[in-house]
Structure formats: C-alpha cells, structure tokens
Design an enzyme around this catalytic site. Sequence first.
Site, PDB file in Angstrom:
ATOM      1  N   MET A   1       0.689  -1.011 -24.621  1.00  0.00           N
ATOM      2  CA  MET A   1      -0.642  -1.237 -24.069  1.00  0.00           C
ATOM      3  C   MET A   1      -1.486  -2.017 -25.072  1.00  0.00           C
ATOM      4  SD  MET A   1      -1.392   2.613 -22.664  1.00  0.00           S
ATOM      5  CE  MET A   1      -0.457   3.410 -23.969  1.00  0.00           C
TER       6      MET A   1
ATOM      7  N   GLY B   1      -5.280   0.544 -27.984  1.00  0.00           N
ATOM      8  CA  GLY B   1      -4.019  -0.136 -28.272  1.00  0.00           C
ATOM      9  C   GLY B   1      -2.920   0.811 -28.713  1.00  0.00           C
ATOM     10  N   SER B   2      -1.831   0.896 -27.969  1.00  0.00           N
ATOM     11  CA  SER B   2      -0.827   1.910 -28.250  1.00  0.00           C
ATOM     12  C   SER B   2       0.407   1.681 -27.387  1.00  0.00           C
ATOM     13  CB  SER B   2      -1.424   3.299 -27.964  1.00  0.00           C
ATOM     14  OG  SER B   2      -2.092   3.269 -26.719  1.00  0.00           O
ATOM     15  N   ARG B   3       1.304   2.695 -27.308  1.00  0.00           N
ATOM     16  CA  ARG B   3       2.473   2.596 -26.452  1.00  0.00           C
ATOM     17  C   ARG B   3       2.887   3.985 -25.980  1.00  0.00           C
ATOM     18  NH1 ARG B   3       7.264   0.177 -29.939  1.00  0.00           N
ATOM     19  NH2 ARG B   3       8.769   1.001 -28.457  1.00  0.00           N
TER      20      ARG B   3
END
Length: 223
Positions: A95, A183-185
Amino acid sequence: MNKPSYPHPVIAREGWPFLAGIVLVSIVVSVWSGLASIPFWLLSVFVLQFFRDPARVAPDGDLNVLSPADGRIVAVEEVRDTYANRDALKISVFMNVFNVHSNRSPVHGSVQAINYFAGQFFNAALDKASLENERNAMVILTPQGHTVTAVQVAGLVAKRILCYVKPGDQLYAGQRYGFIRFGSRVDVYLPPGSRPRVAIGDKVQATSTVLAELPDTPADPSE
C-alpha cells in the site's frame, strides 16, 4: 447474500483527529492569509483521501481468499509461514500513501492467534520487510479447516499498526479488522495447493479482489 465489509463512515474513524486538526489549522491560517493557507488546505485534502474507507462487498465463493488491502501485488511465492509453522503460498499487497489503509479479513473463520513483533521500518515494498519490519500476525482457521495467516507490516513511514481482534473472535470475509497508517503492506500466507488469481504488479482492492482460491481439502496439519 453478501455482507458489506464494515458498516462505517466513509472516512475512517482513525483519521478523524488528524482531519479535524489540519482543517482547524487551515481555517486559522486562512483568516490570516488566504495565500499562505493553500499548502494547509492541500494537506487537508491529502489527509482526507488517505483516511477514506469505502464499504466493499465480497464476491461469492467459500474458498475465495480476498485481498486484505488496497494496493499492488509485490510477491507471489512459496515460503515458510513461521507464524503457523508450515509451508505456504505467500501473496503480498503493498500500500502506498494514496491507497485505502483499512485492513479486511481475507477469509471467513475464527482467530486462532494474534502476535505482534517489534522491528524496523524498511520500505514495505522490499522482500526483507516481511521478516524485519514491525508487524502484527493474525492466524485464522476457516470452517473448511484451512489455516490462513494475514500479517500487517509497517512501512518506511508507517509508525502505527492497529488490530481490533483477539483470539477466539469470529470474522467474516471482508470484515474490517485493522488499520495501518502511512504506507505499508499485508502478507497473506495460504496452504499449499492454493490457486493464485493475481500476479506481481496487479492492482487490487480490499475485499472485492480475489487473491487466490483455497484447496478443496485442507492440508495435513502435520505437514
């Protein structure tokens, strides 16, 4: 009949304090100088879009594994799922700051375990982020007997992972269960034999995109 993924406002509740704060600052600066307020109003728009949280409807299919997040596929590979101690197919969704950041359950089932791990804040698009970044792992057992692990992974600027479920909770596919800021996953670990329906580079949407289909029969727990 399909359920909406989460009965909630269009703007995620996690963003209300941030949005209220930046809008208030924008108004105050506007009173002083309309020109000087422009950057603050632009930041307000950014915060508004970051915390948007649209309701989604899951497609039919008892064996479907739904995307837990909006973003882009950065990994489809066979790995070791250390959280459930088994071999697995891993599908990772990255993301960026322009994606919706609420996280949805990839499957229907009961929460078996929740484990938080402190770590680094590398770029979440990198492979090493899965094992070295701050993360929160949720292990789910489906009614068919499949084990599915969903791991929220912090990114370069993500400093807060939020998870609202606990062991014993029952989740339906597409249910909102957490949020990651900025912001990440999310990594999803699936049983061997699962059939991926996405490829690296594909753009996906939480709940409405099918990442994979689970095997018709569960794997041997001893494997």
